[in-house]
Enzyme design. Structure first.
Site, PDB file in Angstrom:
ATOM      1  N   HIS A 175      20.649  28.402 -28.752  1.00  0.00           N
ATOM      2  CA  HIS A 175      19.862  28.577 -27.533  1.00  0.00           C
ATOM      3  C   HIS A 175      18.633  29.470 -27.741  1.00  0.00           C
ATOM      4  O   HIS A 175      17.864  29.656 -26.818  1.00  0.00           O
ATOM      5  CB  HIS A 175      20.747  29.155 -26.420  1.00  0.00           C
ATOM      6  CG  HIS A 175      21.687  28.142 -25.825  1.00  0.00           C
ATOM      7  ND1 HIS A 175      22.542  27.396 -26.595  1.00  0.00           N
ATOM      8  CD2 HIS A 175      21.873  27.724 -24.541  1.00  0.00           C
ATOM      9  CE1 HIS A 175      23.234  26.577 -25.818  1.00  0.00           C
ATOM     10  NE2 HIS A 175      22.851  26.751 -24.579  1.00  0.00           N
ATOM     11  N   GLU A 219      16.384  16.779 -19.720  1.00  0.00           N
ATOM     12  CA  GLU A 219      15.086  17.390 -20.005  1.00  0.00           C
ATOM     13  C   GLU A 219      14.009  16.330 -20.243  1.00  0.00           C
ATOM     14  O   GLU A 219      12.883  16.450 -19.763  1.00  0.00           O
ATOM     15  CB  GLU A 219      15.209  18.303 -21.237  1.00  0.00           C
ATOM     16  CG  GLU A 219      16.181  19.462 -21.074  1.00  0.00           C
ATOM     17  CD  GLU A 219      17.641  19.064 -21.261  1.00  0.00           C
ATOM     18  OE1 GLU A 219      17.914  17.913 -21.678  1.00  0.00           O
ATOM     19  OE2 GLU A 219      18.523  19.903 -20.984  1.00  0.00           O
ATOM     20  N   HIS A 233       1.196  -7.282 -31.751  1.00  0.00           N
ATOM     21  CA  HIS A 233       2.520  -7.790 -31.383  1.00  0.00           C
ATOM     22  C   HIS A 233       2.396  -8.983 -30.437  1.00  0.00           C
ATOM     23  O   HIS A 233       2.321  -8.810 -29.222  1.00  0.00           O
ATOM     24  CB  HIS A 233       3.326  -6.689 -30.710  1.00  0.00           C
ATOM     25  CG  HIS A 233       3.522  -5.471 -31.577  1.00  0.00           C
ATOM     26  ND1 HIS A 233       2.531  -4.555 -31.798  1.00  0.00           N
ATOM     27  CD2 HIS A 233       4.597  -5.031 -32.277  1.00  0.00           C
ATOM     28  CE1 HIS A 233       2.981  -3.601 -32.602  1.00  0.00           C
ATOM     29  NE2 HIS A 233       4.219  -3.858 -32.907  1.00  0.00           N
ATOM     30  N   HIS A 280       7.642 -10.802 -33.586  1.00  0.00           N
ATOM     31  CA  HIS A 280       7.484  -9.540 -32.860  1.00  0.00           C
ATOM     32  C   HIS A 280       6.191  -8.791 -33.144  1.00  0.00           C
ATOM     33  O   HIS A 280       5.394  -8.568 -32.238  1.00  0.00           O
ATOM     34  CB  HIS A 280       8.683  -8.629 -33.151  1.00  0.00           C
ATOM     35  CG  HIS A 280       8.477  -7.209 -32.739  1.00  0.00           C
ATOM     36  ND1 HIS A 280       8.603  -6.800 -31.436  1.00  0.00           N
ATOM     37  CD2 HIS A 280       8.122  -6.106 -33.456  1.00  0.00           C
ATOM     38  CE1 HIS A 280       8.345  -5.491 -31.372  1.00  0.00           C
ATOM     39  NE2 HIS A 280       8.059  -5.057 -32.574  1.00  0.00           N
TER      40      HIS A 280
END
Lengths: 658, 658
Positions: B471, B409, B31, B262
């Site tokens: 859950h 999280e 890149h 890129h």
């Protein structure tokens, strides 16, 4: 025909509060705080704004209501009962959170009427609502604003707005100017650990405004303010966020405004005190008849609009077409063209990366059906997910079929769930297999909700080469295969790729993950009159005179196994070669077929990934040629040599078994 | 002693550009766009601001530099070579992306000097940098600002800022007022699919400001503006974001400003044209001596400050303590107290949820060492991760040891990686096992980078009850076990929980996932003079007279297996019971030990999760009692009955084998 709005009183909202605290109390578990806090807002929404007809929860042009803060499930159950959704009785509320009831701890799609999606994993309800709002515009672009013209409301809490996926959703919704998406934020300043000031200081109003949203703030217990804000939100061309300042557990005198109201029963004393404070003199689960009748009237409010819509559908002359579209039976449309395509492949025998074969298959599919909605998380030219003439979806243009989801794997997956839930469309989206990790929370919900969402996961092994271990999946096939109700496909060539696409589109209650190579692979020599991938695994080479060994391989390693079989043949060893594009479909085959494919000779498994999960097929003495740790950066061929995944090592492993 | 800033010229920056395009060209992959675009900004940073001493890349008080946009790895390799990090030679740059080289496709922690963390999975570099900046303040609170006082710089691209985890990181950093965190945003308006306007319209400046950041905008090719902005960022007490408007592939006349710059080599013609445009008349990989000497001077710039810091450390009288802290050898400190604790447990035999036993073990651990930094993603009172006297970390208070990570999280896991990378501390953080999905991208990096990060994952099965399938993890043990270099522990009782904590803290190059129950479990009857969990699996009951069957179980199902053995005993069948707290540690045992534990009798595996991955231990004819699909909402006992995970079904399955 309009939806006549109904006035809302505190008593109307208190019916929700009472049902919520009673049900949580009876089940000895649950979350009373949110339903009690948002009861006023939700009452105004359902009584004055939401376009729905309780008699037909599936009316296609209904407004969608998504409870992103899914722990507050009693809000949606209470509302469902009050407005009179068919089949949701007071007994169902009494059975809240009990095994087999419709009223699960978190709202489960398909369990009770009025539940547009499963929620609970925070942030995802919002991200799915974005998908629904996109689907609304996509449908309208195809069937006209006269038939498709509805709002998507989403109720989200502080947790939803802290989750990263909320950023992806908010950014995308603002970019696409989804003006019919309205978010009601339960701004109660309480999270499980305590006040939200423990962990966040973001000015949410400024944050949403930065992403192009229309933002308002109201007192979430002031009916006039709520009413005015929702009306203004509907009128504004941008997606709208209404920050509703509420008191969690509103009405519970000793717990309201505290985290203790969030996730546990209030307890008998506090329930009694709440009845007192709310002026609610009724028995548990008892709603006075006049109050209930008022709510039921709200449930019938949309019936005239619904009837009017049915008349418009009939008058449009497109009813059949629309109903066919909603069925989403894509398989029949693509079967013929894909069969022809497979025949061409068998004739031409191209050497292609399966990501490239996937693009070709998609060319056939997208030409045969308009139901597919493609996209990629900013890897379009690597995933090869776009085909000629699809047209990009943009802020003012929803007639296209291709969505530039941006660098948002999780948001893309959740949006695809929303598109699938909205009905009719078959969404697919691409990223690298390794970044399925980012989207995993939503892939799980695709599987749990039984949605046909197709994940196009390219660059599926060390075969991607120089990008190195951060980009080389080794454990992802295993972790996806571990998920119930997900078909993981790893096709070995262009023919299998076309077959797996066909299977993915036909599986209306199962999402699929297509694991595709970056590197070129030869076309296999096999019959194409049948979709052999449908059996999950099949014998590519059956040696005459019986097997000495069976080589099992998937995807890019099938060619390696075939070459190993040739090497073994030179040594006088007879090797069968089995291609296993899908563990799940193979496991579902009759035992007899499985036994025939696996054979009784010793087995060698070959996959450029970890062994975890392979032992089922290898048997006690089988060996495995694959990865045991993370990959490395280097050219693909060098990596295969380095990690000993070559025809030679496979042949050696096989020979050592004999 | 100050770091004398060096002037930066375009030619200085062009050295980076030339090395980047030459290395990508030579490796035929990589890149070039980002290094060429951000060369000016990075040059100013390294020559005028970054506090470092190239001679000692590990100086503890160095500024951290994190390349969150990891695909631009040639930027960091070029800088490393130019400033003269030891052991990073021009040959290493010539071997860019080759197998075995230090210069992997994406920066790999531990491969080349100056790489503070592995990056490439977008957004995570930023989120880890937030952890590093937190660690800096935590360390300073313990050792004083005189010894610990450095900045964390992070270079992020559009992709990083689109990823959801960026929101979690930005929100947390703003909340904690991490004033020494400075983000340089490569605002080049180009993503892989094309212009960023394809997929985002967020006003990033407003977004960061909404989260309490100091924001500036500069021309990323104007040295004076860059210099002024970094100086202002350092002076501001808030975390700072500098939007650097750049041209991707700056200097490549036909590709700059386009997505084609890129992620692929420019090609020989464009490389030649770039040399022309940049006025760079040198051969590939050739840096003129005066230019290189200037850069090397920059690399020595921090040496006096470094020497001064060493003197201060010596003078503080805390050198030994500091160096001990950095070693992070926690195991020795906790071994004794945990042994005593295990004896108490064996005596008292409490019936506790392992999440509760974990809290007790943590009480012992946190009392014995100050190295642990706890936290939870807003589930503190469910994960039981806080212990007495830890003190919460807040905006102005870093003397505490407990972090309220918020409902984040992924951000938590990435921050823990950053804390671990920063040195010394042993971070642990809690969430529900099911939400490890959200954090999975960062758990993978913990494993790949070999970091001691401990995931406390409670509510680990249908045993959590009423919250239902959203859950209830069923596939998560499998998906975590599939990850290389992650120890997954599922302790069966309080004693094993203490053992597993001890093992997790001792594993300095392996992260751990502790899978803990919500429901109560009896204490096992077993010796405590040895950490039996260290062997991964061990025999709890060995029937006299030989085995008819072996029952293998983990966590909450060990008690079920024990009860099943009793039922079998009544039927006259002799069952051995094996507890398997860790597949990974058991797999690492000598074959002899494994054979002895597994035995030759038929086997039954018991785990309230999917079978995937169990076949390795069950053998060809083994059976499994567990889950085959998602869970359901209901009380835990009812669910175990419903899903047939009971002593009776285990005994029946065993009896059927015989």
């Amino acid at each position: 025909m309009s939806n006549q709005p109904l006035e809302t009183s505190r008593e109307d909202a208190n019916a929700i509060r009472a049902l919520a605290m009673d049900a949580v109390e009876k089940s000895k578990s649950g979350h009373p705080g949110m339903p009690m806090g948002m009861a006023d807002v939700a009452s105004v929404l359902f009584r004055s704004f939401l376009k729905f007809d309780a008699a037909d929860p599936h009316w296609p042009d209904r407004d969608r209501f998504v409870l992103s803060a899914g722990h507050g499930s009693m809000l949606i159950y209470a509302l469902g009962y009050l407005v009179g959704y068919p089949g949701l009785d007071i007994e169902d509320l009494k059975n809240f959170r009990q095994l087999g009831s419709k009223t699960a701890g978190h709202p489960e799609y398909g369990h009770a009427p009025g539940i547009e999606t499963t929620t609970g994993p925070l942030g995802q309800g919002l991200a799915m609502a974005v998908g629904m709002a996109m689907a609304e515009r996509l449908q309208a672009a195809r069937f006209g604003d006269d038939l498709i013209d509805h709002f998507t409301y989403v109720l989200a809490g502080d947790g939803c707005l802290m989750e990263g996926v909320s950023h992806e959703a908010i950014d995308l919704a603002g970019h696409l100017r989804l003006g019919k998406l309205i978010l009601l934020w339960d701004d109660n300043e309480i999270s499980i650990d305590g006040p939200t000031s423990l962990s966040t200081s973001t000015d949410q109003a400024a944050r949403f405004a930065a992403s192009g949203w229309h933002v308002q703030k109201v007192d979430g217990h002031d009916f006039a303010q709520i009413t005015q804000a929702i009306a203004a939100a509907k009128a504004d061309p941008r997606p709208s966020m209404i920050a509703c300042k509420t008191i969690i557990g509103f009405g519970a005198p000793n717990k309201q405004g505290k985290e203790s109201a969030h996730g546990a029963p209030l307890g008998p004393a506090e329930v009694a005190a709440s009845r007192e404070a709310l002026g609610w003199g009724h028995h548990p689960f008892e709603i006075p008849a006049p109050l209930l009748e008022g709510w039921r009237t709200a449930g019938r409010r949309g019936a005239p609009a619904h009837a009017d819509w049915r008349r418009r559908l009939e008058a449009s002359g497109r009813r059949g077409e629309f109903e066919e579209f909603l069925k989403g039976d894509v398989a029949a449309d693509v079967a013929g063209p894909l069969a022809t395509f497979r025949e061409e492949l068998a004739r031409d025998k191209p050497k292609l990366a399966t990501r490239k074969s996937s693009e070709m298959a998609l060319g056939v599919i997208n030409g045969a059906t308009g139901a597919t909605i493609g996209g990629s998380a900013d890897l379009t030219h690597s995933n090869y997910t776009i085909t000629k003439g699809m047209g990009s979806v943009g802020p003012e243009s929803f007639s296209g079929r291709y969505i530039h989801y941006g660098v948002r794997e999780f948001g893309m997956a959740a949006a695809m769930n929303g598109i699938a839930l909205h009905g009719g469309f078959a969404p697919y989206g691409g990223t690298f297999l390794v970044f399925s990790d980012y989207a995993r929370g939503a892939i799980r919900l695709s599987a749990l909700m039984k949605l046909r969402v197709i994940y196009v996961l390219t660059h599926d092994s060390i075969g991607l080469g120089e990008d190195g271990p951060t980009h080389q999946p080794v454990e992802h096939l295993a972790s996806l295969r571990a998920l119930p109700n997900l078909n993981v496909f790893r096709p070995a060539d262009a023919i299998e790729t076309a077959e797996c696409w066909e299977l993915a589109l036909a599986a209306k209650e199962t999402p699929s993950a297509l694991s595709l190579s970056r590197q070129n692979l030869p076309t296999l020599d096999r019959p194409v009159n049948e979709n052999l991938s449908a059996r999950g695994a099949y014998v590519l080479i059956e040696p005459s005179g019986g097997r000495d060994v069976t080589l099992l391989a998937t995807g890019s390693e099938v060619a390696i196994a075939l070459e190993a079989a040739r090497l073994l043949d030179v040594l006088g060893k007879r090797a069968a070669v089995v291609s296993m594009p899908s563990f799940e479909l193979f496991a579902a085959q009759p035992a007899e077929y499985r036994a025939q494919v696996l054979g009784s000779a010793p087995r060698v498994g070959v996959e450029a990934a970890v062994r975890f999960g392979w032992d089922r097929w290898l048997g006690e003495n089988g060996v495995f040629v694959g990865m045991s740790d993370f990959g490395a950066s280097g050219p693909a061929e060098a990596l295969y040599e380095h990690f000993n995944i070559t025809p030679q090592t496979v042949a050696q492993a096989a020979a050592a078994l004999l």
